[in-house]
Design a protein around this motif. Structure first.
Motif, PDB file in Angstrom:
ATOM      1  N   MET A  32      21.862  22.318  53.713  1.00  0.00           N
ATOM      2  CA  MET A  32      20.395  22.157  52.991  1.00  0.00           C
ATOM      3  C   MET A  32      20.649  22.706  51.615  1.00  0.00           C
ATOM      4  SD  MET A  32      17.230  24.987  53.614  1.00  0.00           S
ATOM      5  CE  MET A  32      16.932  24.276  55.330  1.00  0.00           C
ATOM      6  N   ARG A  33      19.804  22.000  50.511  1.00  0.00           N
ATOM      7  CA  ARG A  33      19.890  22.294  49.390  1.00  0.00           C
ATOM      8  C   ARG A  33      19.366  23.505  48.891  1.00  0.00           C
ATOM      9  NH1 ARG A  33      18.926  17.450  45.742  1.00  0.00           N
ATOM     10  NH2 ARG A  33      17.731  18.782  44.306  1.00  0.00           N
ATOM     11  N   ILE A  34      19.884  24.193  47.957  1.00  0.00           N
ATOM     12  CA  ILE A  34      19.767  25.381  47.533  1.00  0.00           C
ATOM     13  C   ILE A  34      18.052  25.597  47.025  1.00  0.00           C
ATOM     14  CG2 ILE A  34      20.286  25.178  45.112  1.00  0.00           C
ATOM     15  CD1 ILE A  34      20.518  28.357  47.212  1.00  0.00           C
ATOM     16  N   ASP A  35      17.617  24.644  46.379  1.00  0.00           N
ATOM     17  CA  ASP A  35      16.190  24.646  46.006  1.00  0.00           C
ATOM     18  C   ASP A  35      15.226  24.694  47.340  1.00  0.00           C
ATOM     19  OD1 ASP A  35      16.666  22.049  46.326  1.00  0.00           O
ATOM     20  OD2 ASP A  35      15.522  21.186  44.729  1.00  0.00           O
ATOM     21  N   LYS A  36      15.700  23.798  48.360  1.00  0.00           N
ATOM     22  CA  LYS A  36      14.757  23.776  49.500  1.00  0.00           C
ATOM     23  C   LYS A  36      15.036  25.053  50.175  1.00  0.00           C
ATOM     24  CE  LYS A  36      13.557  21.177  53.550  1.00  0.00           C
ATOM     25  NZ  LYS A  36      13.876  19.888  54.162  1.00  0.00           N
ATOM     26  N   PHE A  37      16.353  25.741  50.364  1.00  0.00           N
ATOM     27  CA  PHE A  37      16.257  26.931  51.001  1.00  0.00           C
ATOM     28  C   PHE A  37      15.494  27.932  50.470  1.00  0.00           C
ATOM     29  CE2 PHE A  37      18.354  31.088  51.246  1.00  0.00           C
ATOM     30  CZ  PHE A  37      18.165  31.262  52.541  1.00  0.00           C
ATOM     31  N   LEU A  38      15.346  28.045  49.097  1.00  0.00           N
ATOM     32  CA  LEU A  38      14.519  29.039  48.514  1.00  0.00           C
ATOM     33  C   LEU A  38      13.174  28.842  48.888  1.00  0.00           C
ATOM     34  CD1 LEU A  38      16.681  29.217  45.135  1.00  0.00           C
ATOM     35  CD2 LEU A  38      16.437  30.966  46.911  1.00  0.00           C
ATOM     36  N   LYS A  39      12.714  27.727  49.031  1.00  0.00           N
ATOM     37  CA  LYS A  39      11.153  27.519  49.026  1.00  0.00           C
ATOM     38  C   LYS A  39      10.835  27.716  50.676  1.00  0.00           C
ATOM     39  CE  LYS A  39       7.762  24.360  50.087  1.00  0.00           C
ATOM     40  NZ  LYS A  39       6.969  24.549  51.252  1.00  0.00           N
ATOM     41  N   VAL A  40      11.687  27.223  51.597  1.00  0.00           N
ATOM     42  CA  VAL A  40      11.494  27.422  53.129  1.00  0.00           C
ATOM     43  C   VAL A  40      11.482  28.653  53.411  1.00  0.00           C
ATOM     44  CG1 VAL A  40      12.421  26.965  55.454  1.00  0.00           C
ATOM     45  CG2 VAL A  40      12.251  24.844  53.735  1.00  0.00           C
ATOM     46  N   SER A  41      12.613  29.473  52.821  1.00  0.00           N
ATOM     47  CA  SER A  41      12.732  30.870  53.154  1.00  0.00           C
ATOM     48  C   SER A  41      11.662  32.032  52.364  1.00  0.00           C
ATOM     49  CB  SER A  41      13.928  31.467  52.655  1.00  0.00           C
ATOM     50  OG  SER A  41      14.328  31.526  51.338  1.00  0.00           O
ATOM     51  N   ARG A  42      10.918  31.192  51.627  1.00  0.00           N
ATOM     52  CA  ARG A  42       9.899  31.727  50.684  1.00  0.00           C
ATOM     53  C   ARG A  42      10.463  32.901  49.905  1.00  0.00           C
ATOM     54  NH1 ARG A  42       7.642  29.951  55.360  1.00  0.00           N
ATOM     55  NH2 ARG A  42       5.565  28.879  55.387  1.00  0.00           N
ATOM     56  N   ILE A  43      11.411  32.766  49.281  1.00  0.00           N
ATOM     57  CA  ILE A  43      12.011  33.481  48.459  1.00  0.00           C
ATOM     58  C   ILE A  43      11.321  33.318  47.180  1.00  0.00           C
ATOM     59  CG2 ILE A  43      13.971  34.275  47.108  1.00  0.00           C
ATOM     60  CD1 ILE A  43      15.820  34.051  49.594  1.00  0.00           C
ATOM     61  N   ILE A  44      11.252  31.949  46.760  1.00  0.00           N
ATOM     62  CA  ILE A  44      10.536  31.476  45.773  1.00  0.00           C
ATOM     63  C   ILE A  44       9.271  30.490  46.377  1.00  0.00           C
ATOM     64  CG2 ILE A  44      10.472  29.959  43.894  1.00  0.00           C
ATOM     65  CD1 ILE A  44      13.254  30.912  43.215  1.00  0.00           C
ATOM     66  N   LYS A  45       8.209  30.525  45.804  1.00  0.00           N
ATOM     67  CA  LYS A  45       6.896  29.855  46.406  1.00  0.00           C
ATOM     68  C   LYS A  45       7.052  28.154  46.296  1.00  0.00           C
ATOM     69  CE  LYS A  45       2.925  32.624  46.608  1.00  0.00           C
ATOM     70  NZ  LYS A  45       1.670  33.020  45.888  1.00  0.00           N
ATOM     71  N   ARG A  46       7.480  27.821  45.267  1.00  0.00           N
ATOM     72  CA  ARG A  46       7.322  26.236  45.437  1.00  0.00           C
ATOM     73  C   ARG A  46       8.832  25.698  44.962  1.00  0.00           C
ATOM     74  NH1 ARG A  46       3.824  28.067  41.834  1.00  0.00           N
ATOM     75  NH2 ARG A  46       1.640  28.213  42.650  1.00  0.00           N
ATOM     76  N   ARG A  47       9.255  24.741  45.471  1.00  0.00           N
ATOM     77  CA  ARG A  47      10.413  23.897  45.458  1.00  0.00           C
ATOM     78  C   ARG A  47      10.732  23.469  43.642  1.00  0.00           C
ATOM     79  NH1 ARG A  47      12.929  19.188  49.330  1.00  0.00           N
ATOM     80  NH2 ARG A  47      14.965  19.064  48.097  1.00  0.00           N
ATOM     81  N   THR A  48       9.690  23.301  43.193  1.00  0.00           N
ATOM     82  CA  THR A  48       9.883  22.830  41.669  1.00  0.00           C
ATOM     83  C   THR A  48      10.197  24.219  41.008  1.00  0.00           C
ATOM     84  OG1 THR A  48       7.365  23.085  41.085  1.00  0.00           O
ATOM     85  CG2 THR A  48       8.197  20.877  41.697  1.00  0.00           C
ATOM     86  N   VAL A  49       9.748  25.154  41.282  1.00  0.00           N
ATOM     87  CA  VAL A  49       9.933  26.367  40.666  1.00  0.00           C
ATOM     88  C   VAL A  49      11.473  27.000  40.947  1.00  0.00           C
ATOM     89  CG1 VAL A  49       9.351  28.879  40.103  1.00  0.00           C
ATOM     90  CG2 VAL A  49       7.617  27.395  40.643  1.00  0.00           C
ATOM     91  N   ALA A  50      11.708  26.692  42.005  1.00  0.00           N
ATOM     92  CA  ALA A  50      13.323  26.854  42.403  1.00  0.00           C
ATOM     93  C   ALA A  50      14.275  26.051  41.819  1.00  0.00           C
ATOM     94  CB  ALA A  50      13.263  26.698  43.990  1.00  0.00           C
ATOM     95  N   ASN A  51      13.894  24.773  41.481  1.00  0.00           N
ATOM     96  CA  ASN A  51      14.763  23.644  41.250  1.00  0.00           C
ATOM     97  C   ASN A  51      14.597  24.282  39.373  1.00  0.00           C
ATOM     98  OD1 ASN A  51      15.686  21.214  39.736  1.00  0.00           O
ATOM     99  ND2 ASN A  51      14.513  20.194  41.567  1.00  0.00           N
ATOM    100  N   GLU A  52      13.804  24.676  38.881  1.00  0.00           N
ATOM    101  CA  GLU A  52      13.672  24.997  37.626  1.00  0.00           C
ATOM    102  C   GLU A  52      14.466  26.214  37.372  1.00  0.00           C
ATOM    103  OE1 GLU A  52       9.689  25.397  36.487  1.00  0.00           O
ATOM    104  OE2 GLU A  52       9.279  23.486  36.454  1.00  0.00           O
ATOM    105  N   ALA A  53      14.462  27.272  38.181  1.00  0.00           N
ATOM    106  CA  ALA A  53      15.305  28.398  38.004  1.00  0.00           C
ATOM    107  C   ALA A  53      16.913  27.923  38.158  1.00  0.00           C
ATOM    108  CB  ALA A  53      15.104  29.242  39.227  1.00  0.00           C
ATOM    109  N   CYS A  54      17.144  26.923  39.095  1.00  0.00           N
ATOM    110  CA  CYS A  54      18.572  26.661  39.296  1.00  0.00           C
ATOM    111  C   CYS A  54      19.052  26.033  37.979  1.00  0.00           C
ATOM    112  CB  CYS A  54      18.603  25.726  40.214  1.00  0.00           C
ATOM    113  SG  CYS A  54      18.532  26.243  41.903  1.00  0.00           S
ATOM    114  N   ASN A  55      18.264  24.946  37.221  1.00  0.00           N
ATOM    115  CA  ASN A  55      18.535  24.401  36.217  1.00  0.00           C
ATOM    116  C   ASN A  55      18.691  25.483  34.721  1.00  0.00           C
ATOM    117  OD1 ASN A  55      18.636  21.921  37.401  1.00  0.00           O
ATOM    118  ND2 ASN A  55      16.536  21.548  36.899  1.00  0.00           N
ATOM    119  N   ALA A  56      17.965  26.398  35.122  1.00  0.00           N
ATOM    120  CA  ALA A  56      18.036  27.461  33.796  1.00  0.00           C
ATOM    121  C   ALA A  56      19.077  28.404  34.079  1.00  0.00           C
ATOM    122  CB  ALA A  56      16.771  28.150  33.791  1.00  0.00           C
ATOM    123  N   GLY A  57      19.945  28.191  34.894  1.00  0.00           N
ATOM    124  CA  GLY A  57      21.270  29.130  35.503  1.00  0.00           C
ATOM    125  C   GLY A  57      20.933  30.509  36.031  1.00  0.00           C
TER     126      GLY A  57
END
Length: 79
Positions: free
Chosen positions: A1-26
């Motif tokens: 499973m992709r890390i951005d999807k894991f963060l969203k499904v586990s509800r560590i981060i609310k939205r997948r786009t926010v998780a994606n942006e966090a990954c891109n920002a390092g």
């Protein structure tokens, strides 16, 4: 499973786009290495997310494509 999807499904981060942006920002590290949003997370990986001054560190215990709100915290354990 992709890390951005894991963060969203586990509800560590609310939205997948926010998780994606966090990954891109390092701000997301897996096992001590900065990863992109497409990284495939595995069970027993250590995920570290930097939220401003606060850092959240969890260990992946379960990978489910979908999960109910009450069961979301069962996908990881705090370290």
């Amino acid at each position: 499973m992709r890390i951005d999807k894991f963060l969203k499904v586990s509800r560590i981060i609310k939205r997948r786009t926010v998780a994606n942006e966090a990954c891109n920002a390092g701000r997301v590290l897996v096992n001590g290495k900065t990863v992109k949003a497409s990284y495939d997370v595995k069970v027993d990986d250590i995920v570290e997310i930097q939220f401003g001054q606060r850092t959240v560190k969890v260990q992946v215990t379960n990978l489910n494509e979908t999960v109910k709100k009450e069961e979301a915290s069962g996908m990881y354990r705090d370290i």
